[in-house]
Scaffold this active site. Sequence first.
Site, PDB file in Angstrom:
ATOM      1  N   GLU A  35      24.874 -25.111 101.427  1.00 45.06           N
ATOM      2  CA  GLU A  35      25.577 -25.919 102.410  1.00 45.06           C
ATOM      3  C   GLU A  35      26.260 -27.044 101.632  1.00 45.06           C
ATOM      4  O   GLU A  35      25.598 -27.739 100.863  1.00 45.06           O
ATOM      5  CB  GLU A  35      24.552 -26.492 103.407  1.00 45.06           C
ATOM      6  N   ARG A 261       9.953 -22.247  97.697  1.00 46.69           N
ATOM      7  CA  ARG A 261      10.926 -23.120  97.041  1.00 46.69           C
ATOM      8  C   ARG A 261      10.303 -23.782  95.823  1.00 46.69           C
ATOM      9  O   ARG A 261       9.085 -23.847  95.668  1.00 46.69           O
ATOM     10  CB  ARG A 261      11.528 -24.137  98.001  1.00 46.69           C
ATOM     11  N   LYS A 271      18.161 -32.695  99.358  1.00 48.76           N
ATOM     12  CA  LYS A 271      19.466 -33.358  99.292  1.00 48.76           C
ATOM     13  C   LYS A 271      19.487 -34.638 100.118  1.00 48.76           C
ATOM     14  O   LYS A 271      20.154 -35.597  99.743  1.00 48.76           O
ATOM     15  CB  LYS A 271      20.551 -32.405  99.801  1.00 48.76           C
TER      16      LYS A 271
HETATM   17  P1  ATP Z   1      17.644 -29.201 100.521  1.00 51.47           P
HETATM   18  O1  ATP Z   1      16.392 -29.131 101.334  1.00 51.47           O
HETATM   19  O2  ATP Z   1      17.452 -29.685  99.146  1.00 51.47           O
HETATM   20  O3  ATP Z   1      18.747 -29.908 101.227  1.00 51.47           O
HETATM   21  P2  ATP Z   1      18.657 -26.746 101.401  1.00 51.47           P
HETATM   22  O4  ATP Z   1      17.760 -25.581 101.501  1.00 51.47           O
HETATM   23  O5  ATP Z   1      19.031 -27.435 102.657  1.00 51.47           O
HETATM   24  O6  ATP Z   1      18.082 -27.710 100.334  1.00 51.47           O
HETATM   25  P3  ATP Z   1      21.041 -25.270 100.966  1.00 51.47           P
HETATM   26  O7  ATP Z   1      22.330 -25.723 100.444  1.00 51.47           O
HETATM   27  O8  ATP Z   1      20.945 -24.891 102.379  1.00 51.47           O
HETATM   28  O9  ATP Z   1      19.979 -26.400 100.647  1.00 51.47           O
HETATM   29  O10 ATP Z   1      20.425 -24.129 100.023  1.00 51.47           O
HETATM   30  C1  ATP Z   1      21.143 -23.073  99.463  1.00 51.47           C
HETATM   31  C2  ATP Z   1      20.141 -22.059  99.004  1.00 51.47           C
HETATM   32  O11 ATP Z   1      19.281 -22.605  98.014  1.00 51.47           O
HETATM   33  C3  ATP Z   1      19.246 -21.596 100.140  1.00 51.47           C
HETATM   34  O12 ATP Z   1      19.115 -20.204 100.067  1.00 51.47           O
HETATM   35  C4  ATP Z   1      17.955 -22.297  99.882  1.00 51.47           C
HETATM   36  O13 ATP Z   1      16.886 -21.562 100.389  1.00 51.47           O
HETATM   37  C5  ATP Z   1      17.939 -22.411  98.360  1.00 51.47           C
HETATM   38  N1  ATP Z   1      17.135 -23.552  97.942  1.00 51.47           N
HETATM   39  C6  ATP Z   1      17.267 -24.832  98.316  1.00 51.47           C
HETATM   40  N2  ATP Z   1      16.317 -25.609  97.772  1.00 51.47           N
HETATM   41  C7  ATP Z   1      15.547 -24.796  97.017  1.00 51.47           C
HETATM   42  C8  ATP Z   1      14.390 -24.987  96.198  1.00 51.47           C
HETATM   43  N3  ATP Z   1      13.825 -26.191  96.051  1.00 51.47           N
HETATM   44  N4  ATP Z   1      13.866 -23.910  95.571  1.00 51.47           N
HETATM   45  C9  ATP Z   1      14.427 -22.711  95.704  1.00 51.47           C
HETATM   46  N5  ATP Z   1      15.504 -22.452  96.454  1.00 51.47           N
HETATM   47  C10 ATP Z   1      16.075 -23.478  97.113  1.00 51.47           C
HETATM   48 MG    MG Z   2      20.091 -26.955 104.309  1.00 54.07          MG
END
Ligand code: ATP
Ligand code: MG
Length: 561
Positions: A35, A261, A271
């Site tokens: 995102e 994760r 983020k």
């Molecule tokens: P955050 O919680 O840090 O904002 P998010 O999951 O909202 O992370 P996205 O941009 O939606 O961030 O994530 C893109 C991809 O990266 C998704 O498939 C998500 O599952 C994966 N991802 C995000 N954070 C992690 C992590 N700490 N470990 C492994 N994969 C991750």
């Molecule tokens: Mg997200």
Amino acid sequence: MDMNEKDSNFITEIIEKDLKVNNTDGKIVTRFPPEPNGYLHIGHAKAICLNFGIASKYNGRCNLRFDDTNPEKEEAEYVEAIKRDVKWLGFDWEDRLYFASDYYEEFYKYALELIKTDKAYVCSLSAGQIKEYRGTLTRPGKESPNRNRSIEENLDLFERMKRGEFKDGEHLLRAKIDMASPNINMRDPAIYRIKHESHHRTKDKWCIYPLYDFAHCLSDSLEGITHSMCTLEFENHRPLYDWFLDNLNTKCHPQQIEFARLNITRTVMSKRKLQELVDGGQVSGWDDPRMPTLAGMRRRGYTPEAIRSFCDRIGVAKTESVIDMALLEHFIRDDLNRRADRVMVVLDPLKVIIDNYPKGETEELEAINNPEDNAAGTRKVPFSGVIYIERNDFMEDPPKKFFRLAPGREVRLKHAYYIKCKEITKDPKTGEVTELHCSYDPNSRGGSTEDGRKIRGTLHWVSATYAVDVEVRLYDYLLSIDEAAKVAVEEDYKKYLNPDSLKILKGCKAEPSVKKAEAGRLYQFLRQGYFSIDTDSEPANPVFNRTVTLKDTWAKMGKKS
Ligand code: ATP
Ligand code: MG
């Protein structure tokens, strides 16, 4: 552990089974779906390595898809930063760059399809009422009074939602599933909401936006994704992912697979929190070298190779865990050991005058650039009668086990000569040592003598005549707490911010060879650690980041990688 075993995990097992029964026409298609609401962090690196890694392992494809269905927080700046970081990490989406916002027209048609088959309705409850009607884990939800609106009425209302006739929050399009489902995600979840908000790509074309659960599975399906990997928090969204695809006429039904994760000690990862640190000025930006972002790590001197090795090593699993930061640092150190040229830099200079060195003379001494890499060659380091050594390499009244410089003691200067301390000069007011007077042994050139006398200490040094003044930034962890506390205090992380996470040293003295270095260049400062030239660096004021210290606490713990 052989190579195959190391590369296999529960996801490759699923894929190999699917390939065997030919579930996917022999193709494997994955995607990385960020995102664009912030910069990528090391957690994303795990997901990137997984998705692109699986695709390459099975001769498949991996798409880069921006999941840009929320117009509020998304910005073009983040899109560019994310592309840059994925490339830097070493992966290539070729011509497969997609945006969920490119599918808005399709999403809309799918929504109409659900309404027409009586599987979606427009709900006019307020946000507060919706929450109340939703129920709890122990109490079933209550059906919306609008649940039985006619198909015609729903089509009309949804059309008017799209045309902008209503205010934000006035209506919602919801899937008609089951308000009594034990899975709250299945209690008539929202599909579309009204948001009079400009989108970074579609601008003001739309004022209704699809929700993540609806958009994600459909994007996967539209792209012909075979295996849709996501993190564990989506596990109980999977029934909904499947419900949309089962109830719509889509071209394929990808398989959602969840994995744990990545969490790392001594830092924060989400983020939202990283954004708070940026906004609050606790760090200088998303690329501050203390940040766990890929941009921060790149600036600090971490290499994509080391990050990929780390991701390989941690693998993927189904259960949450917290990885010790020392393990990541171990991989950084391991990689930099092979690629970083050694140089001498004195961080806290103490002047040393070599009384018996010929006045005004200079000589050039040969120094090996990298003992781990013969191809790195040698360089010349200038030596003269006045040099700097590290202040803490001298003690006036040392304990027995101190093998560095002290009155009457002899040490080796790396690549140069033996020197012996004869006299100390002090500031009469403060008592601080300001200069040392030493003698050198002309027969010890290069660091040994014919008599073979034993010298235990070897110091780094820099010629005062040729030294370059540099700024050195020493980083420490963002959080001052250890791994055990980490999980419990995640939410309270601000209380644990490390006030000493950055220490700036000015007036450090470097050997002249670093003068020509460009941003990103990596070095090992002998006895000090690995350092990189910062992007703030200028020829007149070189700035170094400490990438990582030399002490491998991971290896010390006896945990072999
Ligand atoms: P955050 O919680 O840090 O904002 P998010 O999951 O909202 O992370 P996205 O941009 O939606 O961030 O994530 C893109 C991809 O990266 C998704 O498939 C998500 O599952 C994966 N991802 C995000 N954070 C992690 C992590 N700490 N470990 C492994 N994969 C991750
Ligand atoms: Mg997200």
